[in-house]
Scaffold this motif. Structure first.
Motif, mmCIF file in Angstrom:
data_model
loop_
_atom_site.group_PDB
_atom_site.id
_atom_site.type_symbol
_atom_site.label_atom_id
_atom_site.label_comp_id
_atom_site.label_asym_id
_atom_site.label_seq_id
_atom_site.Cartn_x
_atom_site.Cartn_y
_atom_site.Cartn_z
ATOM 1 N N ARG A 74 -11.385 4.908 -1.357
ATOM 2 C CA ARG A 74 -11.173 4.181 -3.037
ATOM 3 C C ARG A 74 -12.662 4.161 -3.308
ATOM 4 O O ARG A 74 -12.445 4.603 -4.481
ATOM 5 N N ARG A 79 -9.287 -0.248 -12.173
ATOM 6 C CA ARG A 79 -9.728 1.279 -11.762
ATOM 7 C C ARG A 79 -9.262 2.123 -12.135
ATOM 8 O O ARG A 79 -7.683 2.012 -12.287
ATOM 9 N N THR A 83 -9.812 4.343 4.415
ATOM 10 C CA THR A 83 -8.587 3.653 2.810
ATOM 11 C C THR A 83 -9.844 3.539 2.264
ATOM 12 O O THR A 83 -9.775 3.497 0.953
ATOM 13 N N ILE A 116 -11.503 -3.104 -5.673
ATOM 14 C CA ILE A 116 -10.682 -2.221 -5.100
ATOM 15 C C ILE A 116 -10.158 -2.675 -3.309
ATOM 16 O O ILE A 116 -9.111 -1.544 -3.469
ATOM 17 N N ARG A 126 -8.317 6.543 -10.465
ATOM 18 C CA ARG A 126 -8.520 7.324 -9.722
ATOM 19 C C ARG A 126 -8.618 8.063 -10.580
ATOM 20 O O ARG A 126 -8.207 9.170 -11.120
ATOM 21 N N HIS A 179 -5.383 1.143 -11.460
ATOM 22 C CA HIS A 179 -5.042 0.092 -10.207
ATOM 23 C C HIS A 179 -6.611 -1.299 -9.992
ATOM 24 O O HIS A 179 -7.122 -1.039 -10.774
ATOM 25 N N GLU A 185 0.844 -1.377 0.062
ATOM 26 C CA GLU A 185 0.232 -0.342 -0.414
ATOM 27 C C GLU A 185 0.887 1.402 -0.040
ATOM 28 O O GLU A 185 0.471 2.596 -0.941
ATOM 29 N N TYR A 219 -13.128 5.213 -6.885
ATOM 30 C CA TYR A 219 -12.280 4.728 -7.735
ATOM 31 C C TYR A 219 -13.514 4.574 -8.372
ATOM 32 O O TYR A 219 -13.818 3.443 -9.280
#
Length: 180
Positions: A158, A108, A154, A147, A110, A76, A61, A162
């Motif tokens: 996401r 995905r 977090t 995700i 961002r 991602h 991460e 995303y």
């Protein structure tokens, strides 16, 4: 062949990805990216695009965040932690070819202009925070949405960054509830 170059952490990860798909890969070797590899990453990013596929652990991460800052338009992919774990080790090299292909199907982006569709109340309402089973539910829903697993903060980020749609989210939560 996948158009984008897949960024992984090490040479064993490259071997695992190549067993799963036809793709070019670059390994970061953790944070020890030599100038030659940095130049390769920059060129790949500008010409073909990148897919970041790091290990589903804390080091992975941190590397993902570092790469995202350097390459904000990178895509991602996330392999669920339980699909990348063997006793004593966790990483993309431990994932099956099917797990890697599945993660790459759920790539995905961002988003530059994130939509704040979800908030803390959503996580609480759907049992994704504030309950004993919250971590496992986040892992399950994260895998369904592509995700990945994350802590509540977090995970919420996401969901909003995303491009997860409300209908997609509620379907993934409902599917998880139906399995219980």
């Amino acid at each position: 062949m996948i158009q984008e170059v897949i960024v992984v952490e090490g040479k064993n990860d490259i071997a695992a990805v190549k067993r799963a798909v036809d793709a070019d890969c670059i390994a970061t070797q953790g944070f020890r990216l030599a100038p030659r590899e940095q130049a390769q990453l920059r060129q790949a990013y500008e010409k073909r695009g990148l897919i970041i596929l790091t290990d589903p652990d804390s080091a992975g991460e941190r590397i993902r965040r570092w790469l995202t800052k350097a390459f904000p338009l990178a895509k991602h992919a996330f392999v669920p932690k339980e699909e990348a774990t063997v006793p004593g080790d966790i990483g993309i090299e431990q994932a099956s070819p099917d797990s890697i292909r599945n993660a790459l199907r759920k790539v995905r982006y961002r988003e530059w202009q994130p939509v704040e569709e979800f908030d803390w109340a959503d996580l609480l309402t759907y049992g994704l925070n504030g309950s004993p089973a919250a971590a496992s539910r986040r892992a399950e829903v994260g895998a369904k949405l592509g995700i990945g697993y994350a802590n509540a903060k977090t995970f919420l980020q996401r969901l909003n960054h995303y491009g997860v749609a409300r209908a997609e989210f509620t379907a993934a939560v409902a599917e998880g509830e139906g399995a219980e």
